[in-house]
Design a protein around this motif. Structure first.
Motif, short mmCIF file in Angstrom:
data_model
loop_
_atom_site.label_atom_id
_atom_site.label_comp_id
_atom_site.label_asym_id
_atom_site.label_seq_id
_atom_site.Cartn_x
_atom_site.Cartn_y
_atom_site.Cartn_z
N PHE A 206 -1.69 -15.75 0.96
CA PHE A 206 -0.69 -14.96 1.05
C PHE A 206 0.58 -14.66 2.40
CE2 PHE A 206 -4.43 -12.59 3.47
CZ PHE A 206 -4.02 -12.32 4.88
N LYS A 208 1.95 -11.93 3.57
CA LYS A 208 2.08 -10.39 4.29
C LYS A 208 1.13 -9.76 3.25
CE LYS A 208 6.67 -9.28 5.67
NZ LYS A 208 7.96 -8.55 5.62
N GLU A 209 0.40 -8.63 3.73
CA GLU A 209 -0.65 -8.36 3.27
C GLU A 209 0.32 -6.28 3.49
OE1 GLU A 209 -4.82 -7.93 3.59
OE2 GLU A 209 -4.61 -9.79 5.70
N GLU A 229 3.39 -2.64 5.44
CA GLU A 229 2.53 -4.05 6.05
C GLU A 229 1.60 -3.82 7.00
OE1 GLU A 229 5.14 -6.81 7.31
OE2 GLU A 229 4.26 -8.20 7.94
N CYS A 237 -7.98 -4.16 10.18
CA CYS A 237 -6.73 -4.06 10.26
C CYS A 237 -6.45 -3.93 11.56
CB CYS A 237 -6.16 -3.12 9.65
SG CYS A 237 -4.86 -1.73 9.67
N GLU A 274 -5.09 -2.23 -1.54
CA GLU A 274 -4.64 -3.10 -0.68
C GLU A 274 -3.70 -4.41 -1.48
OE1 GLU A 274 -7.73 -4.16 1.88
OE2 GLU A 274 -8.22 -1.93 2.11
N PHE A 276 -1.93 -8.09 -1.36
CA PHE A 276 -1.52 -9.36 -1.09
C PHE A 276 0.39 -9.78 -2.22
CE2 PHE A 276 -6.02 -10.80 -1.24
CZ PHE A 276 -6.62 -9.87 0.30
N ASN A 286 -6.15 -6.76 -3.47
CA ASN A 286 -7.02 -7.20 -2.91
C ASN A 286 -9.20 -6.00 -3.28
OD1 ASN A 286 -9.15 -8.23 -1.21
ND2 ASN A 286 -8.30 -7.51 0.94
#
Ligand code: ATP
Ligand code: MG
Ligand code: MG
Length: 406
Positions: A206, A208-209, A229, A237, A274, A276, A286
């Motif tokens: 990824f 970005k998450e 993000e 986190c 969540e 990706f 995710n």
């Protein structure tokens, strides 16, 4: 008196409660951690009564709940006893006794979200199977029962390979990465062995998450918060930026996938999805949490309706509130526990002192009974006119601290 807190009330039953809030129902929350605490804060504003069930006497929600029943949310008799006292049952953690919830539902107890949802989500492998059956894009995955199976997965998916325990995972505790076939055995051992129930996921490359909080009302209406993000450090986190900086097209795609994922589950409440984002602009799911979530803490200060108020509205059957942002940007920073030491010298306390001087910053401290390394102890949200602006403010808060400690 008007200001009295429910925590002083130790023995209450459903029938002897004076209920004067905006909803004539007593909300029972399984779990009394920081999410339960922030649910109680939102509930207090609307005079909705919240009872929490948590084994820890001085858990974060205990001082703010209308009533705290000390007991395990994973124990059948305790959950049944707790449920008897509540009008609607919800969760702030998914690792609860789901068999009992299913039994209670058959007896007419109102669980929101539904026990079927908790059952799917509390087993990450089952969750993956469920979402793949609903055509939600995911990293490829496969159950592993022995080292041979893990090697076959490695041959198929390549390395690094993400190994995950199916159950009881949070904050990355339950994930191990094998960088090569040689590391498979130690990664499996680190997770407690195959008996724990493991599966593997193909590494998601990824860029970005992202996370999208999705709210669903009892009438099945769905509203999505703006995608954020999330930045993780060692699987935990660390920072959340709202809104996520990305094209309109990606935002639509992320929101659509999140909303489809939640539509495939049953029951009311807020759900965190969540995601990706890959470099070829694909969105992969995710995991989903069937409750308020770390990625939505910022909504307390930045949205018209916080995720906590929204969860309460949803589970008690009130109209959903406006999830849009009332401030252009927000950034959230998690205050994680450090090693034991003199409390006054903890980095978290220094950061709080800095945050108190930053315009637009709000400090949240969860009042956990003890500090442990990497434990979520509190968070700071900064709101402001642009993501660039709040990033700068956060930067100044963190750097001021590091220059002082040098
Ligand atoms: P949470 O506290 O969010 O419940 P968790 O323990 O359930 O965390 P995951 O969300 O599965 O753990 O993973 C934690 C982090 O590990 C992710 O946010 C991501 O940074 C990384 N990660 C998870 N799965 C993958 C994957 N397949 N490929 C690459 N990185 C991954
Ligand atoms: Mg998780
Ligand atoms: Mg996660």
């Amino acid at each position: 008196c008007r200001a009295s807190r429910g925590s002083h009330v130790t023995r209450v039953g459903k029938d002897d409660l004076p209920i004067h809030g905006v909803a004539e129902v007593l909300v029972g929350v399984l779990g009394g951690g920081q999410l339960g605490r922030m649910l109680c804060q939102a509930a207090s504003q609307m005079a909705i009564k919240v009872m929490v069930l948590d084994p820890q006497e001085n858990c974060p929600a205990s001082k703010l709940a209308y009533h705290h029943m000390v007991g395990s949310f994973d124990d059948s008799a305790t959950v049944q006893e707790f449920a008897k006292r509540c009008g609607v049952l919800t969760v702030e953690i998914e690792h609860v006794d789901v068999e009992t919830l299913e039994k209670l539902e058959l007896q007419g107890v109102d669980c929101q979200p539904k026990a079927s949802t908790i059952r799917i989500i509390q087993d990450k492998y089952l969750q993956k199977v469920h979402f793949s059956q609903h055509d939600i894009p995911l990293p490829e995955f496969m159950q592993i029962d022995d080292l041979e199976g893990a090697k076959r997965a490695g041959d198929l998916f390549g390395y690094p390979l993400m190994i995950k325990s199916k159950r009881l995972a949070y904050d990355g505790r339950g994930n191990a990465v094998a960088k090569s076939e040689d590391e498979l055995s130690s990664a499996v051992t680190a997770l407690g062995g195959f008996d724990r129930g493991l599966y593997v996921e193909k590494w998601a490359p990824f860029v970005k998450e992202l996370a999208v909080i999705v709210a669903r009302g009892r009438d099945n209406s769905i509203l999505c918060y703006p995608a954020v993000e999330t930045i993780h450090k060692e699987n935990i986190c660390h920072i959340v930026k709202a809104p996520a900086n990305m094209s309109w097209k990606i935002r639509e795609l992320a929101t659509d996938i999140a909303s489809r994922a939640v539509s495939s589950l049953e029951g009311a409440g807020v759900f965190a999805v969540e995601l990706f984002l890959t470099k070829d602009d694909q969105i992969l799911l995710n995991e989903v949490a069937p409750r308020p979530h770390n990625s939505g803490h910022h909504t307390i200060e930045s949205c018209y309706t916080s995720q906590y108020e929204q969860h309460l509205r949803a589970v008690v059957g009130l109209p959903l509130g406006d999830p849009s942002m009332k401030t252009p940007a927000a950034i959230m920073y998690n205050l994680l526990g450090e090693d034991e030491g003199e409390p006054g010298f903890h980095l978290a306390h220094q950061l709080i002192a800095r945050a108190l001087c930053i315009p637009g910053a709000t400090v949240h401290w969860y009042d956990k009974p003890e500090m442990r390394k990497q434990r979520k102890m509190g968070h700071i949200t900064i709101v402001g006119p642009s993501v660039g602006n709040v990033e700068k403010l956060l930067d100044s808060m963190l750097n001021e601290e590091s220059s002082e400690s040098q």
